[in-house]
Motif scaffolding. Structure first.
Motif, PDB file in Angstrom:
ATOM      1  N   GLU A  40      30.629  22.979  26.211  1.00 10.29           N
ATOM      2  CA  GLU A  40      30.512  23.192  27.645  1.00 10.29           C
ATOM      3  C   GLU A  40      30.776  24.647  27.990  1.00 10.29           C
ATOM      4  OE1 GLU A  40      33.071  20.453  29.668  1.00 10.29           O
ATOM      5  OE2 GLU A  40      32.019  18.722  28.858  1.00 10.29           O
ATOM      6  N   LEU A  41      30.027  25.146  28.936  1.00  6.47           N
ATOM      7  CA  LEU A  41      30.148  26.534  29.369  1.00  6.47           C
ATOM      8  C   LEU A  41      30.519  26.564  30.839  1.00  6.47           C
ATOM      9  CD1 LEU A  41      29.729  29.608  28.905  1.00  6.47           C
ATOM     10  CD2 LEU A  41      27.339  29.240  29.562  1.00  6.47           C
ATOM     11  N   TYR A  42      31.491  27.389  31.165  1.00  3.85           N
ATOM     12  CA  TYR A  42      31.950  27.574  32.543  1.00  3.85           C
ATOM     13  C   TYR A  42      31.910  29.060  32.890  1.00  3.85           C
ATOM     14  CZ  TYR A  42      33.787  22.894  31.788  1.00  3.85           C
ATOM     15  OH  TYR A  42      33.895  21.560  31.505  1.00  3.85           O
ATOM     16  N   GLN A  43      31.798  29.333  34.172  1.00  2.00           N
ATOM     17  CA  GLN A  43      31.825  30.704  34.668  1.00  2.00           C
ATOM     18  C   GLN A  43      32.966  30.807  35.679  1.00  2.00           C
ATOM     19  OE1 GLN A  43      28.221  31.985  36.640  1.00  2.00           O
ATOM     20  NE2 GLN A  43      28.728  34.141  36.399  1.00  2.00           N
ATOM     21  N   SER A  44      33.717  31.869  35.598  1.00  2.00           N
ATOM     22  CA  SER A  44      34.835  32.086  36.511  1.00  2.00           C
ATOM     23  C   SER A  44      34.352  32.130  37.960  1.00  2.00           C
ATOM     24  CB  SER A  44      35.540  33.399  36.157  1.00  2.00           C
ATOM     25  OG  SER A  44      36.505  33.727  37.145  1.00  2.00           O
ATOM     26  N   THR A  45      35.144  31.576  38.847  1.00  2.00           N
ATOM     27  CA  THR A  45      34.822  31.624  40.273  1.00  2.00           C
ATOM     28  C   THR A  45      35.340  32.905  40.930  1.00  2.00           C
ATOM     29  OG1 THR A  45      36.833  30.409  40.839  1.00  2.00           O
ATOM     30  CG2 THR A  45      34.799  29.119  40.517  1.00  2.00           C
ATOM     31  N   THR A  46      36.155  33.657  40.206  1.00  3.37           N
ATOM     32  CA  THR A  46      36.709  34.891  40.763  1.00  3.37           C
ATOM     33  C   THR A  46      36.182  36.144  40.074  1.00  3.37           C
ATOM     34  OG1 THR A  46      38.649  34.724  39.309  1.00  3.37           O
ATOM     35  CG2 THR A  46      38.830  33.762  41.529  1.00  3.37           C
ATOM     36  N   ASP A  47      35.515  35.972  38.927  1.00  2.52           N
ATOM     37  CA  ASP A  47      34.962  37.108  38.183  1.00  2.52           C
ATOM     38  C   ASP A  47      33.670  36.645  37.517  1.00  2.52           C
ATOM     39  OD1 ASP A  47      34.274  39.186  36.483  1.00  2.52           O
ATOM     40  OD2 ASP A  47      36.211  39.257  35.456  1.00  2.52           O
ATOM     41  N   GLU A  48      32.544  36.953  38.129  1.00  7.17           N
ATOM     42  CA  GLU A  48      31.257  36.435  37.625  1.00  7.17           C
ATOM     43  C   GLU A  48      30.919  36.902  36.218  1.00  7.17           C
ATOM     44  OE1 GLU A  48      27.980  39.699  39.228  1.00  7.17           O
ATOM     45  OE2 GLU A  48      28.022  37.709  40.111  1.00  7.17           O
ATOM     46  N   THR A  49      31.624  37.894  35.705  1.00  8.75           N
ATOM     47  CA  THR A  49      31.346  38.405  34.362  1.00  8.75           C
ATOM     48  C   THR A  49      32.123  37.654  33.277  1.00  8.75           C
ATOM     49  OG1 THR A  49      33.076  40.108  34.398  1.00  8.75           O
ATOM     50  CG2 THR A  49      30.909  40.716  35.285  1.00  8.75           C
ATOM     51  N   GLN A  50      32.975  36.708  33.671  1.00  7.53           N
ATOM     52  CA  GLN A  50      33.836  35.984  32.717  1.00  7.53           C
ATOM     53  C   GLN A  50      33.305  34.570  32.497  1.00  7.53           C
ATOM     54  OE1 GLN A  50      36.947  37.191  31.188  1.00  7.53           O
ATOM     55  NE2 GLN A  50      36.340  35.467  29.928  1.00  7.53           N
ATOM     56  N   PHE A  51      33.092  34.217  31.227  1.00  6.93           N
ATOM     57  CA  PHE A  51      32.607  32.898  30.843  1.00  6.93           C
ATOM     58  C   PHE A  51      33.592  32.251  29.875  1.00  6.93           C
ATOM     59  CE2 PHE A  51      28.988  35.434  32.039  1.00  6.93           C
ATOM     60  CZ  PHE A  51      28.239  34.575  32.831  1.00  6.93           C
ATOM     61  N   VAL A  52      33.688  30.918  29.960  1.00  4.85           N
ATOM     62  CA  VAL A  52      34.620  30.167  29.128  1.00  4.85           C
ATOM     63  C   VAL A  52      33.868  29.005  28.489  1.00  4.85           C
ATOM     64  CG1 VAL A  52      36.756  28.829  29.093  1.00  4.85           C
ATOM     65  CG2 VAL A  52      36.515  30.745  30.702  1.00  4.85           C
ATOM     66  N   PHE A  53      34.005  28.881  27.180  1.00  4.70           N
ATOM     67  CA  PHE A  53      33.460  27.750  26.439  1.00  4.70           C
ATOM     68  C   PHE A  53      34.584  26.778  26.105  1.00  4.70           C
ATOM     69  CE2 PHE A  53      30.340  30.971  25.210  1.00  4.70           C
ATOM     70  CZ  PHE A  53      29.157  30.251  25.229  1.00  4.70           C
TER      71      PHE A  53
END
Length: 96
Positions: A40-53
């Motif tokens: 699963e891939l997520y994107q930060s709601t406060t920093d659009e350049t940060q992604f979390v797997f």
């Protein structure tokens, strides 16, 4: 034994759309791997350049095979100029 992994990737400002394109392709291909239970891939709601797997693999061997796959190798090459810092990789044990 299952492997639980969290990975953090940050891209340079102005490259978010390009990174998302690369990530979308990586996710689609990775989910097809036999050893992949969750990817699963997520994107930060406060920093659009940060992604979390958040990933779950059937075994360490399955994870080892993942990083050798053509789609993972291609992704690693594609992001060289747009990644902002090293990948953060965290292997964890499930607590609950």
């Amino acid at each position: 034994m299952k492997i639980y992994l969290t990975a953090l990737v940050k891209c340079k400002a102005g490259t978010t759309a390009q990174m998302k394109d690369f990530l979308d392709k990586l996710v689609a291909a990775s989910r097809q791997e036999e050893a992949c239970l969750q990817y699963e891939l997520y994107q930060s709601t406060t920093d659009e350049t940060q992604f979390v797997f958040h990933e779950t693999w059937t075994s360490q061997e399955g994870l080892d095979q993942h990083v050798k796959q053509e789609h993972f190798q291609l992704f690693s090459k594609q992001i060289v100029d747009i990644i902002d810092g090293p990948l953060g990789i965290y292997k964890t044990d499930r607590v609950h």
